[in-house]
Design an enzyme around this catalytic site. Structure first.
Site, PDB file in Angstrom:
ATOM      1  N   LYS A   1      -7.876  -2.807   8.147  1.00 37.91           N
ATOM      2  CA  LYS A   1      -7.332  -1.733   7.312  1.00 37.91           C
ATOM      3  C   LYS A   1      -8.064  -0.460   7.712  1.00 37.91           C
ATOM      4  O   LYS A   1      -9.228  -0.276   7.395  1.00 37.91           O
ATOM      5  CB  LYS A   1      -7.569  -2.097   5.831  1.00 37.91           C
ATOM      6  CG  LYS A   1      -7.053  -1.066   4.850  1.00 37.91           C
ATOM      7  CD  LYS A   1      -7.315  -1.522   3.420  1.00 37.91           C
ATOM      8  CE  LYS A   1      -7.091  -0.379   2.444  1.00 37.91           C
ATOM      9  NZ  LYS A   1      -7.450  -0.755   1.063  1.00 37.91           N
TER      10      LYS A   1
ATOM     11  N   GLU B   1       3.254   4.898   7.449  1.00 34.80           N
ATOM     12  CA  GLU B   1       2.003   4.150   7.612  1.00 34.80           C
ATOM     13  C   GLU B   1       2.252   2.660   7.773  1.00 34.80           C
ATOM     14  O   GLU B   1       3.358   2.167   7.500  1.00 34.80           O
ATOM     15  CB  GLU B   1       1.097   4.411   6.421  1.00 34.80           C
ATOM     16  CG  GLU B   1       1.705   3.951   5.109  1.00 34.80           C
ATOM     17  CD  GLU B   1       0.681   3.382   4.170  1.00 34.80           C
ATOM     18  OE1 GLU B   1      -0.041   2.464   4.589  1.00 34.80           O
ATOM     19  OE2 GLU B   1       0.625   3.860   3.026  1.00 34.80           O
TER      20      GLU B   1
ATOM     21  N   VAL C   1      -3.247   5.813   4.570  1.00 33.52           N
ATOM     22  CA  VAL C   1      -2.840   7.222   4.508  1.00 33.52           C
ATOM     23  C   VAL C   1      -3.777   8.082   5.355  1.00 33.52           C
ATOM     24  O   VAL C   1      -3.328   8.928   6.137  1.00 33.52           O
ATOM     25  CB  VAL C   1      -2.796   7.711   3.039  1.00 33.52           C
ATOM     26  CG1 VAL C   1      -2.677   9.229   2.978  1.00 33.52           C
ATOM     27  CG2 VAL C   1      -1.636   7.053   2.297  1.00 33.52           C
TER      28      VAL C   1
ATOM     29  N   ASP D   1      -8.258   8.554   1.297  1.00 34.72           N
ATOM     30  CA  ASP D   1      -6.992   9.311   1.292  1.00 34.72           C
ATOM     31  C   ASP D   1      -7.227  10.722   0.749  1.00 34.72           C
ATOM     32  O   ASP D   1      -6.646  11.696   1.252  1.00 34.72           O
ATOM     33  CB  ASP D   1      -5.947   8.642   0.380  1.00 34.72           C
ATOM     34  CG  ASP D   1      -5.408   7.330   0.940  1.00 34.72           C
ATOM     35  OD1 ASP D   1      -5.877   6.884   1.996  1.00 34.72           O
ATOM     36  OD2 ASP D   1      -4.510   6.752   0.287  1.00 34.72           O
TER      37      ASP D   1
ATOM     38  N   ASP E   1     -16.120   4.236  -6.062  1.00 36.78           N
ATOM     39  CA  ASP E   1     -14.986   3.941  -5.181  1.00 36.78           C
ATOM     40  C   ASP E   1     -13.921   5.034  -5.285  1.00 36.78           C
ATOM     41  O   ASP E   1     -13.196   5.131  -6.269  1.00 36.78           O
ATOM     42  CB  ASP E   1     -14.392   2.568  -5.522  1.00 36.78           C
ATOM     43  CG  ASP E   1     -13.389   2.082  -4.476  1.00 36.78           C
ATOM     44  OD1 ASP E   1     -13.073   2.850  -3.544  1.00 36.78           O
ATOM     45  OD2 ASP E   1     -12.930   0.935  -4.590  1.00 36.78           O
TER      46      ASP E   1
ATOM     47  N   LYS F   1      -1.424   5.761  -6.840  1.00 37.56           N
ATOM     48  CA  LYS F   1      -1.144   4.418  -7.363  1.00 37.56           C
ATOM     49  C   LYS F   1      -1.660   4.307  -8.792  1.00 37.56           C
ATOM     50  O   LYS F   1      -2.763   4.737  -9.110  1.00 37.56           O
ATOM     51  CB  LYS F   1      -1.777   3.373  -6.456  1.00 37.56           C
ATOM     52  CG  LYS F   1      -0.945   3.166  -5.196  1.00 37.56           C
ATOM     53  CD  LYS F   1      -1.346   1.929  -4.439  1.00 37.56           C
ATOM     54  CE  LYS F   1      -2.422   2.237  -3.456  1.00 37.56           C
ATOM     55  NZ  LYS F   1      -1.940   2.830  -2.202  1.00 37.56           N
TER      56      LYS F   1
ATOM     57  N   SER G   1     -10.904   6.676  -2.800  1.00 41.63           N
ATOM     58  CA  SER G   1     -10.184   6.458  -1.538  1.00 41.63           C
ATOM     59  C   SER G   1     -10.387   7.621  -0.574  1.00 41.63           C
ATOM     60  O   SER G   1     -10.354   8.795  -0.967  1.00 41.63           O
ATOM     61  CB  SER G   1      -8.694   6.298  -1.811  1.00 41.63           C
ATOM     62  OG  SER G   1      -7.995   6.198  -0.584  1.00 41.63           O
TER      63      SER G   1
HETATM   64  N1  PSU Z   1       1.376   2.760  -0.709  1.00 45.49           N
HETATM   65  C1  PSU Z   1       1.931   1.553  -1.080  1.00 45.49           C
HETATM   66  N2  PSU Z   1       1.209   0.430  -0.810  1.00 45.49           N
HETATM   67  C2  PSU Z   1      -0.009   0.470  -0.166  1.00 45.49           C
HETATM   68  C3  PSU Z   1      -0.567   1.735   0.228  1.00 45.49           C
HETATM   69  C4  PSU Z   1       0.188   2.850  -0.073  1.00 45.49           C
HETATM   70  O1  PSU Z   1       3.018   1.520  -1.681  1.00 45.49           O
HETATM   71  O2  PSU Z   1      -0.623  -0.580   0.048  1.00 45.49           O
HETATM   72  C5  PSU Z   1      -1.911   1.784   0.957  1.00 45.49           C
HETATM   73  C6  PSU Z   1      -2.056   3.078   1.757  1.00 45.49           C
HETATM   74  O3  PSU Z   1      -2.317   2.727   3.090  1.00 45.49           O
HETATM   75  C7  PSU Z   1      -3.239   3.786   1.132  1.00 45.49           C
HETATM   76  C8  PSU Z   1      -4.079   2.612   0.708  1.00 45.49           C
HETATM   77  O4  PSU Z   1      -3.887   4.633   2.028  1.00 45.49           O
HETATM   78  O5  PSU Z   1      -3.079   1.763   0.111  1.00 45.49           O
HETATM   79  C9  PSU Z   1      -5.191   3.016  -0.239  1.00 45.49           C
HETATM   80  O6  PSU Z   1      -6.211   2.069  -0.137  1.00 45.49           O
HETATM   81  P1  PSU Z   1      -7.678   2.375  -0.771  1.00 45.49           P
HETATM   82  O7  PSU Z   1      -7.439   2.487  -2.246  1.00 45.49           O
HETATM   83  O8  PSU Z   1      -8.500   1.152  -0.407  1.00 45.49           O
HETATM   84  O9  PSU Z   1      -8.180   3.620  -0.140  1.00 45.49           O
HETATM   85 MN    MN Z   2     -12.137   2.329  -1.656  1.00 40.51          MN
END
Ligand code: PSU
Ligand code: MN
Length: 299
Positions: free
Chosen positions: A85, A24, A109, A145, A141, A162, A143
């Site tokens: 993004k 990604e 993702v 993903d 919120d 994460k 994701s």
């Molecule tokens: N993995 C990492 N760093 C990142 C991400 C993944 O080590 O920044 C990114 C990926 O692109 C994932 C996104 O899809 O963070 C998730 O963002 P959000 O929580 O806004 O959906």
């Molecule tokens: Mn979000």
């Protein structure tokens, strides 16, 4: 079908039937600071090659979805400060010339899985997946993903969700939506910079061949959705989850809402951990790319 543009290396790999690994680009544009982001993106690609796969870093450049980036494309994504993004919801806005939106987009993702699937790529490596955010009962919120993992048939190699997230709720969501959550050489779901979370996975594999067999078994069912292979961060860079929780609690109330939350939290904790979280993050991305290369080659 959306028109895709392939790098020469990926074009050749498609003809030869080599194992291709999608990577990604949001972690380049939003996840890691410059110039670490450029180095990690390049070393992750090298790690895929070293383990027998062909890397295909994915992004939207000038309105076109690119499967496989050139060195100058990575540099551009790494340096620009208004990169979109992209996830499932806004991917169409970045494609084609019709809209007034910026044309430079990094794929999260979810968007990477969509484009990888369209390109026939079956394995994808990232750092940590997005999930259910802490405070979800107030913010809603979650994701995208997670939605993508539930529906799109691409195996994802990561180091778990994460750790800034609500891990228990994220695990429950994955279970409800039928994502196969696998520990690579471990029985607990790793949590990004932490090796363990106290939360069980659905099963364990110990070799790339075992991972490939599991991915094949799910694909043969024809039910869609992902096998999520969770590879813990290397021991020497891992951080204890209670230490991490202390850092998160110290800053989470100041975090912005929406898509800005994750990049902000990653940058903030890199500061309050004296760079320890960043060191772990960089290495786990590279190690996951290497493992994905071996799995793609086995497939
Ligand atoms: N993995 C990492 N760093 C990142 C991400 C993944 O080590 O920044 C990114 C990926 O692109 C994932 C996104 O899809 O963070 C998730 O963002 P959000 O929580 O806004 O959906
Ligand atoms: Mn979000």
């Amino acid at each position: 079908m959306q028109e895709l543009s392939f790098s020469d290396e990926v074009k050749l790999a498609r003809v030869d039937g080599d194992g291709i690994v999608a990577l990604e680009s949001t972690l380049i544009s939003h996840g890691l600071p410059y110039p670490d982001n450029v180095r990690v993106a390049n070393v992750a690609e090298a790690a895929v090659r070293a383990s027998g796969g062909i890397p295909a870093t994915i992004a939207v450049l000038d309105g076109v979805a690119k499967i496989g980036l050139e060195a100058e494309d990575i540099e551009r994504l790494a340096k620009a400060n208004s990169v979109l993004k992209l996830s499932r919801r806004n991917l169409p806005l970045a494609l084609g010339g019709t809209f007034n939106a910026p044309k430079l987009g990094a794929t999260t993702v979810s968007a990477t899985m969509i484009l990888a699937h369209q390109a026939g790529i079956r394995v994808f490596a990232t750092g940590g997946i997005g999930g259910v955010h802490r405070g979800v009962t107030k913010t809603m919120d979650i994701s995208s993903d997670l939605f993508e993992l539930a529906h799109t048939s691409v195996a994802v190699v990561c180091s778990g969700p994460k750790v800034i997230l609500d891990l228990l709720r994220t695990r429950e969501y994955l279970e409800t939506m039928g994502v196969t959550v696998i520990g690579y050489g471990c029985d607990e779901m790793p949590a990004f910079w932490a090796r363990s979370s106290g939360i069980a996975v659905d099963g364990r594999v110990d070799t790339p061949a075992e991972a490939a067999a599991l991915i094949r078994a799910r694909n043969e069912l024809g039910i869609g959705g992902a096998v999520l292979i969770c590879n813990p961060v290397t021991e020497d860079l891992a951080i204890d989850i209670d230490t991490i929780d202390g850092w998160i609690e110290g800053c989470i109330d100041a975090a912005p809402a929406g898509a800005a939350a994750t990049p902000w939290l990653l940058a903030e904790i890199a500061k309050c951990s004296d760079g320890r979280s960043l060191a772990a993050n960089k290495q786990l991305i590279i190690d996951n790319a290497g493992l994905a290369g071996a799995i793609a080659a086995a497939l």
